[in-house]
Structure formats: structure tokens, C-alpha cells
Scaffold this motif. Structure first.
Motif, PDB file in Angstrom:
ATOM      1  N   THR A   4     -74.609 -32.621  -8.922  1.00 30.21           N
ATOM      2  CA  THR A   4     -76.039 -32.292  -9.599  1.00 30.21           C
ATOM      3  C   THR A   4     -74.950 -32.558 -10.840  1.00 30.21           C
ATOM      4  N   ASP A   6     -74.801 -30.482 -13.789  1.00 32.74           N
ATOM      5  CA  ASP A   6     -74.480 -29.422 -13.972  1.00 32.74           C
ATOM      6  C   ASP A   6     -73.160 -29.331 -13.628  1.00 32.74           C
ATOM      7  N   ARG A   7     -72.909 -30.122 -12.618  1.00 33.27           N
ATOM      8  CA  ARG A   7     -71.279 -29.916 -11.339  1.00 33.27           C
ATOM      9  C   ARG A   7     -70.539 -31.319 -12.316  1.00 33.27           C
ATOM     10  N   ASP A  69     -73.150 -24.268  -1.610  1.00 34.87           N
ATOM     11  CA  ASP A  69     -72.825 -24.795  -2.662  1.00 34.87           C
ATOM     12  C   ASP A  69     -71.143 -24.581  -2.949  1.00 34.87           C
ATOM     13  N   THR A 121     -78.776 -21.632  -9.592  1.00 37.03           N
ATOM     14  CA  THR A 121     -79.157 -23.184 -10.675  1.00 37.03           C
ATOM     15  C   THR A 121     -78.275 -24.112 -10.191  1.00 37.03           C
ATOM     16  N   GLY A 122     -79.014 -25.806 -10.880  1.00 35.02           N
ATOM     17  CA  GLY A 122     -78.606 -27.083 -10.514  1.00 35.02           C
ATOM     18  C   GLY A 122     -78.189 -26.997  -8.849  1.00 35.02           C
ATOM     19  N   CYS A 123     -78.957 -26.591  -7.907  1.00 28.84           N
ATOM     20  CA  CYS A 123     -79.216 -26.606  -6.512  1.00 28.84           C
ATOM     21  C   CYS A 123     -79.773 -28.760  -5.774  1.00 28.84           C
ATOM     22  N   HIS A 185     -73.604 -20.508 -14.200  1.00 28.81           N
ATOM     23  CA  HIS A 185     -72.714 -21.588 -16.022  1.00 28.81           C
ATOM     24  C   HIS A 185     -72.461 -20.384 -15.987  1.00 28.81           C
TER      25      HIS A 185
END
Length: 193
Positions: A4, A6-7, A69, A121-123, A185
């Protein structure tokens, strides 16, 4: 599935700091096998391990359903201790037939009453489509029997998961079901109503 946005991937420097376990041999690539590292870590853990005499029934009578996650440290984020809760994890933290199976056993056989559903989020399931199954079928020659359960609306999927729990005929306790989105985050939970 791709990483993702954001990762962040580990840097080459971080990857180079990997150590070989004292009793583990490096793999053919020259790095230790992760499962060998687990075994080594377990031996160190077992040295100080003491059976606390805990029962299989969660002390807080709660089950948490969350995404698999690796960024979610549920025990730390929720203030849980060993023995406090059942934790069921899968891709997306979605409520599937297997999740209902585990929740039913948790409630009927092991006494839990409350359920917390946690997406984040960001899954990786955000925006993934059922095309994933079709691509697998083309690659391996067999269509998976399971649904991807992807979603584009994070809050909407939490609501759908809550509804699946509340309408299951197998669950004894559906009055204390709450859903959340964990922000990867900030570390904060946002409740979904």
C-alpha cells in the motif's frame, strides 16, 4: 497484492542488519530463514516462561476481529494483556463465514460477550477487486472457493461487518458489537456508527 502507498519498504541498510540465529544456518541466499529465527526466539522466551494457570476463557469476555496487517499491534493499541481477549485476524478484518465460526466458538464454548471489529487505513483490500480471483484462476487453473471481500468504502465495510455479526443466528451475544477504523499513521481508533 502490492504494498500500500503508505507502507514503506525496508531499506537495504535495514535488511543488511539481519543476524543469523546462534543455532540457525543461513539460507542459500545468505540470510537466516525467518522461521528458524522464530524457533530461536521461542527458545529464549521459554527460558523465563511460567505457566500463569490461565483458562482458555478470555478474562475480559471480548473478541477482537481485525485485519492481519503487520502494522497493527492490537495488544498494545487496545491495552490488552495476555489472556484478556480472543483475537481473530484475516485479510481486511472482514466478517466471513470462518469469522462467524470462530466467534460462535468464542461465545458459545468460551464465554465471550462483546465484539470489537477493527479495520484500518491503508488496507491492502481497499480497491482490490474480484479480478484477483480470476487472475489466480488463470495462473493455477483452479478458481478459489473464497471471495476476496475487497472494498472501496472503509467505513461502509465496517458497517457491513457489524451487520453480519448482528444478524448471525449462531451468535448468542450481538448487543455489544462495535466497529472501528485504526489509523496507521496516528495509532488512533475512530468509531464507526
Amino acid at each position: 497484492m502490492t504494498v500500500t502507498p503508505d507502507r514503506h519498504s525496508p531499506t537495504a541498510a535495514a535488511a543488511a542488519t539481519t543476524t543469523v540465529p546462534a543455532d540457525g544456518a543461513p539460507t542459500a541466499a545468505g540470510t537466516p530463514d525467518i522461521i528458524d529465527r522464530f524457533v530461536t526466539a521461542n527458545r529464549a522466551y521459554a527460558v523465563d516462561f511460567r505457566d500463569g494457570g490461565m483458562d482458555a476463557r478470555p478474562v475480559q469476555k471480548v473478541t477482537v476481529v481485525a485485519c492481519m496487517d503487520a502494522r497493527l499491534d492490537l495488544f498494545a493499541a487496545l491495552g490488552l494483556e495476555l489472556g484478556d481477549a480472543h483475537v481473530i485476524r484475516n485479510a481486511g478484518g472482514v466478517v466471513t463465514d470462518d469469522t462467524i465460526r470462530s466467534l460462535t466458538i468464542s461465545q458459545r464454548a468460551l464465554g465471550t460477550r462483546s465484539i470489537a471489529l477493527i479495520h484500518h487505513t491503508g488496507c491492502g483490500l481497499l480497491g482490490l477487486t474480484e479480478d484477483f480471483r480470476h487472475e489466480l484462476e488463470l495462473e493455477v487453473g483452479q478458481r478459489p472457493q473464497w471471495a476476496v471481500e475487497s472494498f472501496v468504502d472503509l467505513d461502509g465495510d465496517v458497517r457491513q461487518s457489524m451487520q453480519r455479526v448482528r444478524t448471525s443466528p449462531f451468535l448468542l451475544h450481538t448487543d455489544d458489537v462495535r466497529g472501528f477504523v485504526f489509523d496507521v499513521h496516528t495509532g488512533l481508533l475512530r468509531e464507526i456508527h
